[in-house]
Enzyme design. Sequence first.
Site, PDB file in Angstrom:
ATOM      1  N   HIS A 137      11.413  -0.383 -23.561  1.00  0.00           N
ATOM      2  CA  HIS A 137      11.357  -1.015 -24.894  1.00  0.00           C
ATOM      3  C   HIS A 137      10.051  -0.707 -25.637  1.00  0.00           C
ATOM      4  O   HIS A 137       9.957  -0.995 -26.834  1.00  0.00           O
ATOM      5  CB  HIS A 137      11.499  -2.540 -24.796  1.00  0.00           C
ATOM      6  CG  HIS A 137      12.807  -2.983 -24.228  1.00  0.00           C
ATOM      7  ND1 HIS A 137      14.012  -2.634 -24.787  1.00  0.00           N
ATOM      8  CD2 HIS A 137      13.109  -3.746 -23.140  1.00  0.00           C
ATOM      9  CE1 HIS A 137      14.991  -3.145 -24.069  1.00  0.00           C
ATOM     10  NE2 HIS A 137      14.475  -3.823 -23.051  1.00  0.00           N
ATOM     11  N   ASP A 172      19.870   0.527 -17.831  1.00  0.00           N
ATOM     12  CA  ASP A 172      19.448  -0.870 -17.902  1.00  0.00           C
ATOM     13  C   ASP A 172      20.462  -1.641 -18.763  1.00  0.00           C
ATOM     14  O   ASP A 172      21.157  -1.050 -19.593  1.00  0.00           O
ATOM     15  CB  ASP A 172      18.051  -0.921 -18.535  1.00  0.00           C
ATOM     16  CG  ASP A 172      17.415  -2.300 -18.512  1.00  0.00           C
ATOM     17  OD1 ASP A 172      16.664  -2.598 -17.561  1.00  0.00           O
ATOM     18  OD2 ASP A 172      17.675  -3.100 -19.447  1.00  0.00           O
ATOM     19  N   HIS A 174      19.836  -3.478 -21.161  1.00  0.00           N
ATOM     20  CA  HIS A 174      19.374  -3.441 -22.551  1.00  0.00           C
ATOM     21  C   HIS A 174      19.185  -2.003 -23.046  1.00  0.00           C
ATOM     22  O   HIS A 174      18.817  -1.122 -22.268  1.00  0.00           O
ATOM     23  CB  HIS A 174      18.027  -4.168 -22.670  1.00  0.00           C
ATOM     24  CG  HIS A 174      18.026  -5.562 -22.139  1.00  0.00           C
ATOM     25  ND1 HIS A 174      17.593  -5.878 -20.860  1.00  0.00           N
ATOM     26  CD2 HIS A 174      18.409  -6.735 -22.708  1.00  0.00           C
ATOM     27  CE1 HIS A 174      17.714  -7.190 -20.666  1.00  0.00           C
ATOM     28  NE2 HIS A 174      18.205  -7.730 -21.775  1.00  0.00           N
ATOM     29  N   ASP A 261      19.510  -5.405 -14.193  1.00  0.00           N
ATOM     30  CA  ASP A 261      19.884  -6.615 -14.949  1.00  0.00           C
ATOM     31  C   ASP A 261      21.348  -6.610 -15.372  1.00  0.00           C
ATOM     32  O   ASP A 261      21.816  -7.557 -16.010  1.00  0.00           O
ATOM     33  CB  ASP A 261      18.945  -6.858 -16.148  1.00  0.00           C
ATOM     34  CG  ASP A 261      18.471  -5.600 -16.835  1.00  0.00           C
ATOM     35  OD1 ASP A 261      18.992  -4.518 -16.539  1.00  0.00           O
ATOM     36  OD2 ASP A 261      17.571  -5.708 -17.698  1.00  0.00           O
TER      37      ASP A 261
HETATM   38  N1  Q9C Z   1      16.701 -15.504 -23.792  1.00  0.00           N
HETATM   39  C1  Q9C Z   1      13.848  -5.195 -19.842  1.00  0.00           C
HETATM   40  O1  Q9C Z   1      14.884  -5.377 -19.212  1.00  0.00           O
HETATM   41  N2  Q9C Z   1      14.881 -11.122 -23.915  1.00  0.00           N
HETATM   42  N3  Q9C Z   1      13.473  -6.025 -20.826  1.00  0.00           N
HETATM   43  C2  Q9C Z   1      15.440 -12.084 -23.071  1.00  0.00           C
HETATM   44  C3  Q9C Z   1      16.458 -14.349 -22.986  1.00  0.00           C
HETATM   45  C4  Q9C Z   1      13.960 -10.178 -23.372  1.00  0.00           C
HETATM   46  C5  Q9C Z   1      14.303  -7.110 -21.239  1.00  0.00           C
HETATM   47  C6  Q9C Z   1      16.185 -13.132 -23.853  1.00  0.00           C
HETATM   48  C7  Q9C Z   1      14.648  -9.034 -22.730  1.00  0.00           C
HETATM   49  C8  Q9C Z   1      13.705  -7.945 -22.329  1.00  0.00           C
HETATM   50  C9  Q9C Z   1      12.921  -4.094 -19.459  1.00  0.00           C
HETATM   51 ZN    ZN Z   2      16.769  -4.746 -19.321  1.00  0.00          ZN
END
Ligand code: Q9C
Ligand code: ZN
Length: 319
Positions: A137, A172, A174, A261
């Site tokens: 990110h 991932d 995301h 994740d």
């Molecule tokens: N309410 C990586 O997996 N947002 N980053 C979470 C929870 C943050 C993920 C929201 C997600 C960042 C590297």
């Molecule tokens: Zn992630």
Amino acid sequence: MIALYSSVHAHHDPELEYYDGQAAPYAERAARIPSILSGCRTLGIPVRTSNISISPQQLQAVHGRRYVEYLQSKCGAIGEGAQLMPSVFIGDTYTPLTRHAYEAACHAAGLAVAAAELVASGEQHAVYALCRPPGHHAERDAMMGYCYFNNAALAAQRLSAGGKKVAVLDIDYHHGNGTQHAFYDRSGVLYVSLHVDPAEAFPYGSGFSDERGVRKGLGFTRNFPLDRSATPRDYLAVLDKAVQAVQAFEPDFLVLSLGFDTYKDDPIGGLGLDIRDYRTIGNRLARGLPYPALIVQEGGYNVEMLGALSAAFLRGYTV
Ligand code: Q9C
Ligand code: ZN
């Protein structure tokens, strides 16, 4: 295959992230790495310690000088055990600074680049870089989503030296906005990502299927957004499409941004995948993408399960 590890990450361990101003326990915990390490040990993958940092100059392959200098000086001013939510150079409120954030992020980037060198030289066919903090990110001039420096982008940039073709496959949960943007107008590095539809998940602002690159990079970014309710079967069908997109590019090297994740019981992601599915994923990637490869650790937040998840992936990948 070997794994590269550094202990320096552990000094960066923020307590809180902020969701719309509300404090919540920090999900990107230091305990993630020992758990993944145990997964490597289960599989008998040799683990090499590599406590090598990266210089501000080297970081500038992907990041802006002012951003790097800001992080370095700001972190140095934070007390031990404290955290600071910066007001600038930041894409969200999930990514606080700590006294050791800069140092940890430099070592994570150092791991990725050291791994890239082992793969580029042919010394190893595949290297698993146990990077923490994660990187995908991180934008050129902004920390975001627990990421400070873009480990995968730095590694891909290194592997592309001398005109080599590099494919980044990001699995991932995301979308890897920072990695996409690092190579958005270039043709030598393909970015392919499989992630939950940004209409319903972080990072919200990028990762839609109509983002395909610009100018010389047009066609060298491919996004495969998934519905939140996708089943393992749906997931694997889309993974096959992503694999085909990489195959069509005929890369010299592969960088795999690997997040756990997508596991069904991940506390912040969770996409219905079970342990056995990671073995299938590893196996399909090893068979479909037999290029010299660098695996970069991204997300995955169910600390207790990360050992089993990484072991399952590696079991499939190394057969
Ligand atoms: N309410 C990586 O997996 N947002 N980053 C979470 C929870 C943050 C993920 C929201 C997600 C960042 C590297
Ligand atoms: Zn992630």
